[in-house]
Scaffold this motif. Structure first.
Motif, PDB file in Angstrom:
ATOM      1  N   CYS A 242     -91.428  61.540 -75.401  1.00 37.10           N
ATOM      2  CA  CYS A 242     -91.235  60.060 -75.005  1.00 37.10           C
ATOM      3  C   CYS A 242     -90.190  59.269 -76.181  1.00 37.10           C
ATOM      4  O   CYS A 242     -89.294  58.631 -75.772  1.00 37.10           O
ATOM      5  CB  CYS A 242     -92.373  59.222 -75.067  1.00 37.10           C
ATOM      6  SG  CYS A 242     -92.160  57.744 -74.287  1.00 37.10           S
TER       7      CYS A 242
ATOM      8  N   HIS B  91     -87.311  58.728 -73.865  1.00 35.27           N
ATOM      9  CA  HIS B  91     -87.553  57.178 -73.425  1.00 35.27           C
ATOM     10  C   HIS B  91     -87.477  56.067 -74.209  1.00 35.27           C
ATOM     11  O   HIS B  91     -87.475  54.992 -73.978  1.00 35.27           O
ATOM     12  CB  HIS B  91     -88.777  57.101 -72.808  1.00 35.27           C
ATOM     13  CG  HIS B  91     -88.907  58.232 -71.747  1.00 35.27           C
ATOM     14  ND1 HIS B  91     -90.469  59.029 -71.293  1.00 35.27           N
ATOM     15  CD2 HIS B  91     -88.141  58.744 -70.880  1.00 35.27           C
ATOM     16  CE1 HIS B  91     -90.266  59.880 -70.627  1.00 35.27           C
ATOM     17  NE2 HIS B  91     -88.978  59.991 -70.184  1.00 35.27           N
TER      18      HIS B  91
ATOM     19  N   CYS C  50     -94.298  55.102 -73.120  1.00 36.23           N
ATOM     20  CA  CYS C  50     -93.739  54.281 -71.902  1.00 36.23           C
ATOM     21  C   CYS C  50     -94.824  54.424 -70.558  1.00 36.23           C
ATOM     22  O   CYS C  50     -95.728  55.384 -70.861  1.00 36.23           O
ATOM     23  CB  CYS C  50     -92.426  54.616 -71.441  1.00 36.23           C
ATOM     24  SG  CYS C  50     -92.183  56.401 -70.658  1.00 36.23           S
TER      25      CYS C  50
ATOM     26  N   CYS D  55     -95.301  58.087 -69.590  1.00 35.19           N
ATOM     27  CA  CYS D  55     -95.824  59.099 -70.481  1.00 35.19           C
ATOM     28  C   CYS D  55     -97.445  58.952 -70.842  1.00 35.19           C
ATOM     29  O   CYS D  55     -98.105  59.461 -70.859  1.00 35.19           O
ATOM     30  CB  CYS D  55     -94.908  59.186 -71.614  1.00 35.19           C
ATOM     31  SG  CYS D  55     -93.200  59.823 -71.348  1.00 35.19           S
TER      32      CYS D  55
HETATM   33 ZN   LIG Z   1     -91.868  57.964 -71.969  1.00 37.83          ZN
END
Ligand SMILES: [Zn+2]
Length: 96
Positions: free
Chosen positions: A6, A10, A17, A20
């Motif tokens: 992540c 992300h 997030c 995840c």
């Molecule tokens: Zn993520």
């Protein structure tokens, strides 16, 4: 491992997030219900395919990404996982 993925994909440092987070919750719930319990083999050897298909795909992406990096960031964990993945499948416990 999910955190590592992540963070790099992300870009949410220090926290997962929503996507995840959902994946991790799902993984934990599955693990909880795994028939092998704590003696469970690495999931790729597990005959019980307990992940829903879309979750399995996401998890595989995470593993593919984080797997090799584990060696550098968490050598001990990676080592344990390696030992785990070589362990023979335990006898299947009786159904609960
Ligand atoms: Zn993520």
């Amino acid at each position: 491992m999910i955190a590592m993925y992540c963070r790099d994909h992300h870009g949410a440092p220090g926290q997962l997030c929503a996507e995840c987070l959902a994946l991790r919750e799902y993984a934990m719930a599955r693990l909880d219900r795994c028939v092998y319990g704590l003696g469970k083999p690495a999931c790729k050897h597990c005959p019980v395919h307990c992940y829903r298909k879309s979750m399995r795909e996401s998890m595989r992406a995470v593993m593919r990404y984080a797997g090799p990096r584990m060696v550098w960031e968490h050598p001990l964990m990676a080592f344990r996982h390696f030992i785990d993945s070589r362990r023979k499948l335990p006898a299947k416990p009786p159904a609960k």
